[in-house]
Design an enzyme around this catalytic site. Sequence first.
Site, PDB file in Angstrom:
ATOM      1  N   SER A  93      -6.503  -0.766  10.704  1.00 47.22           N
ATOM      2  CA  SER A  93      -7.071  -1.957  10.081  1.00 47.22           C
ATOM      3  C   SER A  93      -8.456  -2.270  10.627  1.00 47.22           C
ATOM      4  CB  SER A  93      -6.155  -3.141  10.396  1.00 47.22           C
ATOM      5  OG  SER A  93      -6.772  -4.355  10.065  1.00 47.22           O
ATOM      6  N   ILE A 144       0.849  -1.201   0.000  1.00 45.60           N
ATOM      7  CA  ILE A 144       0.000   0.000   0.000  1.00 45.60           C
ATOM      8  C   ILE A 144       0.887   1.254   0.000  1.00 45.60           C
ATOM      9  CG2 ILE A 144      -1.962   1.164   1.097  1.00 45.60           C
ATOM     10  CD1 ILE A 144      -2.636  -1.534   2.459  1.00 45.60           C
ATOM     11  N   LYS A 182      -2.658  -2.435  16.269  1.00 41.05           N
ATOM     12  CA  LYS A 182      -3.184  -1.268  15.541  1.00 41.05           C
ATOM     13  C   LYS A 182      -4.040  -0.402  16.477  1.00 41.05           C
ATOM     14  CE  LYS A 182      -1.255  -2.084  11.621  1.00 41.05           C
ATOM     15  NZ  LYS A 182      -0.347  -1.121  10.965  1.00 41.05           N
ATOM     16  N   GLY A 190       9.681  -4.941   1.852  1.00 34.53           N
ATOM     17  CA  GLY A 190       9.437  -4.044   0.715  1.00 34.53           C
ATOM     18  C   GLY A 190      10.436  -4.301  -0.406  1.00 34.53           C
ATOM     19  N   PHE A 243     -10.070 -21.354   3.890  1.00 29.04           N
ATOM     20  CA  PHE A 243     -10.043 -21.595   5.334  1.00 29.04           C
ATOM     21  C   PHE A 243     -11.426 -21.546   5.957  1.00 29.04           C
ATOM     22  CE2 PHE A 243      -5.620 -19.642   4.862  1.00 29.04           C
ATOM     23  CZ  PHE A 243      -5.017 -20.883   4.740  1.00 29.04           C
ATOM     24  N   TYR A 269      -2.371  -8.801  15.956  1.00 34.03           N
ATOM     25  CA  TYR A 269      -2.219  -7.780  14.908  1.00 34.03           C
ATOM     26  C   TYR A 269      -3.217  -6.637  15.117  1.00 34.03           C
ATOM     27  CZ  TYR A 269      -2.774  -5.530  10.406  1.00 34.03           C
ATOM     28  OH  TYR A 269      -2.897  -4.595   9.420  1.00 34.03           O
ATOM     29  N   LEU A 288      13.496  -2.559   3.807  1.00 33.35           N
ATOM     30  CA  LEU A 288      13.482  -3.490   2.674  1.00 33.35           C
ATOM     31  C   LEU A 288      13.440  -4.951   3.123  1.00 33.35           C
ATOM     32  CD1 LEU A 288      15.920  -1.633   0.208  1.00 33.35           C
ATOM     33  CD2 LEU A 288      13.423  -1.544   0.260  1.00 33.35           C
ATOM     34  N   GLY A 326      -7.968 -16.508  14.249  1.00 27.82           N
ATOM     35  CA  GLY A 326      -7.938 -15.041  14.196  1.00 27.82           C
ATOM     36  C   GLY A 326      -8.824 -14.437  13.123  1.00 27.82           C
ATOM     37  N   ARG A 377     -15.630 -10.621   3.297  1.00 30.51           N
ATOM     38  CA  ARG A 377     -14.731  -9.473   3.450  1.00 30.51           C
ATOM     39  C   ARG A 377     -15.124  -8.377   2.471  1.00 30.51           C
ATOM     40  NH1 ARG A 377     -13.767 -11.890   7.252  1.00 30.51           N
ATOM     41  NH2 ARG A 377     -11.801 -12.687   8.099  1.00 30.51           N
ATOM     42  N   ARG A 387      -8.894 -20.636   9.845  1.00 30.47           N
ATOM     43  CA  ARG A 387      -7.609 -20.048  10.204  1.00 30.47           C
ATOM     44  C   ARG A 387      -7.809 -19.266  11.505  1.00 30.47           C
ATOM     45  NH1 ARG A 387      -5.070 -15.765   5.981  1.00 30.47           N
ATOM     46  NH2 ARG A 387      -6.749 -14.510   6.839  1.00 30.47           N
ATOM     47  N   PHE A 396     -10.037  -2.063   5.139  1.00 28.28           N
ATOM     48  CA  PHE A 396     -10.629  -3.399   5.107  1.00 28.28           C
ATOM     49  C   PHE A 396      -9.690  -4.256   4.248  1.00 28.28           C
ATOM     50  CE2 PHE A 396     -14.465  -3.381   7.726  1.00 28.28           C
ATOM     51  CZ  PHE A 396     -14.246  -2.139   8.301  1.00 28.28           C
TER      52      PHE A 396
HETATM   53  N1  UFG Z   1      -8.250 -16.999   2.913  1.00 28.69           N
HETATM   54  C1  UFG Z   1      -8.367 -18.292   2.470  1.00 28.69           C
HETATM   55  N2  UFG Z   1      -7.262 -18.899   1.983  1.00 28.69           N
HETATM   56  C2  UFG Z   1      -6.056 -18.282   1.918  1.00 28.69           C
HETATM   57  C3  UFG Z   1      -5.945 -16.950   2.361  1.00 28.69           C
HETATM   58  C4  UFG Z   1      -7.071 -16.337   2.859  1.00 28.69           C
HETATM   59  O1  UFG Z   1      -9.435 -18.894   2.537  1.00 28.69           O
HETATM   60  O2  UFG Z   1      -5.082 -18.912   1.480  1.00 28.69           O
HETATM   61  C5  UFG Z   1      -9.451 -16.335   3.427  1.00 28.69           C
HETATM   62  C6  UFG Z   1      -9.264 -15.834   4.830  1.00 28.69           C
HETATM   63  O3  UFG Z   1      -9.580 -16.841   5.764  1.00 28.69           O
HETATM   64  C7  UFG Z   1     -10.227 -14.650   4.857  1.00 28.69           C
HETATM   65  C8  UFG Z   1     -10.207 -14.141   3.418  1.00 28.69           C
HETATM   66  O4  UFG Z   1      -9.714 -15.215   2.634  1.00 28.69           O
HETATM   67  O5  UFG Z   1     -11.507 -15.091   5.145  1.00 28.69           O
HETATM   68  C9  UFG Z   1      -9.288 -12.960   3.223  1.00 28.69           C
HETATM   69  O6  UFG Z   1      -8.035 -13.297   3.777  1.00 28.69           O
HETATM   70  P1  UFG Z   1      -6.741 -12.432   3.551  1.00 28.69           P
HETATM   71  O7  UFG Z   1      -5.614 -13.173   4.210  1.00 28.69           O
HETATM   72  O8  UFG Z   1      -6.603 -12.085   2.121  1.00 28.69           O
HETATM   73  O9  UFG Z   1      -7.072 -11.105   4.317  1.00 28.69           O
HETATM   74  P2  UFG Z   1      -7.515 -10.958   5.852  1.00 28.69           P
HETATM   75  O10 UFG Z   1      -8.996 -10.768   5.832  1.00 28.69           O
HETATM   76  O11 UFG Z   1      -6.987 -11.965   6.752  1.00 28.69           O
HETATM   77  O12 UFG Z   1      -6.657  -9.726   6.232  1.00 28.69           O
HETATM   78  C10 UFG Z   1      -6.961  -8.455   5.870  1.00 28.69           C
HETATM   79  C11 UFG Z   1      -5.727  -7.613   5.953  1.00 28.69           C
HETATM   80  C12 UFG Z   1      -5.255  -7.536   7.355  1.00 28.69           C
HETATM   81  C13 UFG Z   1      -6.390  -7.111   8.234  1.00 28.69           C
HETATM   82  C14 UFG Z   1      -7.539  -8.044   8.082  1.00 28.69           C
HETATM   83  C15 UFG Z   1      -8.698  -7.683   8.946  1.00 28.69           C
HETATM   84  O13 UFG Z   1      -4.724  -8.160   5.142  1.00 28.69           O
HETATM   85  O14 UFG Z   1      -4.234  -6.605   7.445  1.00 28.69           O
HETATM   86  O15 UFG Z   1      -7.956  -8.000   6.741  1.00 28.69           O
HETATM   87  O16 UFG Z   1      -9.113  -8.854   9.620  1.00 28.69           O
HETATM   88  F1  UFG Z   1      -6.033  -7.140   9.519  1.00 28.69           F
END
Ligand code: UFG
Length: 327
Positions: A115, A11, A143, A35, A206, A139, A32, A282, A219, A280, A167
């Site tokens: 977040s 971002i 924040k 990044g 997951f 995490y 880095l 959290g 999401r 997963r 989000f």
């Molecule tokens: N997911 C899968 N398989 C994967 C990866 C993700 O099913 O391999 C699911 C996750 O369980 C979740 C959704 O896809 O339901 C999105 O997952 P991401 O890992 O892409 O994103 P998150 O929702 O975990 O995380 C994002 C931001 C975080 C923030 C969070 C808020 O990346 O910084 O939203 O909960 F904290």
Amino acid sequence: MIVVTGGAGYIGSHTVKSLLARREPIVVLDDLSEGHRDAVLGGKLETIDLGDREAVREIFHREPIEAVIHFAALCSVPDSVRDPDRYFRANVENTLHLLSAMVETHVRFFIFSSSAATYGTPERTPIAEDHRCAPINPYGLTKLQVEDALRWYGESHGLRSVSLRYFNAAGADPDGDLGEDHRPEGHLVPLLLRAAIGRVPRVSLFGDDYVTPDGTCIRDYVHVTDLADAHCLALDALRRGGDGGVFNLGNGAGYSVRSVVAAAERVVGKPIPTQIAPRRPGDPPVLVASSDRAARELGWKPKFADLDVIVSTAWNWIREHPDGYDN
Ligand code: UFG
């Protein structure tokens, strides 16, 4: 001069591009570790670790700094559950190094990457900023702790801040100059697209036993360039003398994991291998934003709200850069 910490990250690099388009003078602070040098399209790059308090102070004493936009942080929910110590140090302690240097050198404006994870499992959706915050992973707590600290730095030191609660950031620069390159990649959209080019054998979904219409988590996906624009608007608001505070950034539309898979399959034009896996730790079941406050007070209006458009921009970048910034 604007300090952009983590400006070589996902971002951060998109925000640097937006700031450069406005001819803002920039210094990027990035170690880095996650990044990429090639993601910094302009400005000055200082390769420093924010854990090095003296190095941070030195920069603030050397440069004429007006504002800080702070992206540098660890951002994996599952990693934070496995190793909270690392997360509190990187996300809280290192931010305090910046804030102390700002107090010392009278820098007043701070824009913080917060977040949706600050909310935890929401009681109602869409979530507005006054919803109670009860993070369910380290995490999210890191924040929230910084947001709380910022209020007191405001009260006592006159710091003026905007915390932007993202989000789910997704997509890539529509010009194709920048994209998402996390190592390892853990986010849903890039993983699906990497599976489409054969770089990932299959994507685990997951949990399919959540209380949602198709059993998978919901999401609110928001384009990274729209997030970048929000930082420029936040800077404008602080310069105008606005109060700052906390703002959600999302499109207000929830998509289940399965519907993101379907969108990715539409965009790439073929099936993507997936398998159902356990939940997963959290992960809250549903996160959808109300971003009315950002619209009203910052004038934020997302340009790339459509999920297929978001996924298409990510797909264009991944197709051109199958090895990310190593290409
Ligand atoms: N997911 C899968 N398989 C994967 C990866 C993700 O099913 O391999 C699911 C996750 O369980 C979740 C959704 O896809 O339901 C999105 O997952 P991401 O890992 O892409 O994103 P998150 O929702 O975990 O995380 C994002 C931001 C975080 C923030 C969070 C808020 O990346 O910084 O939203 O909960 F904290």
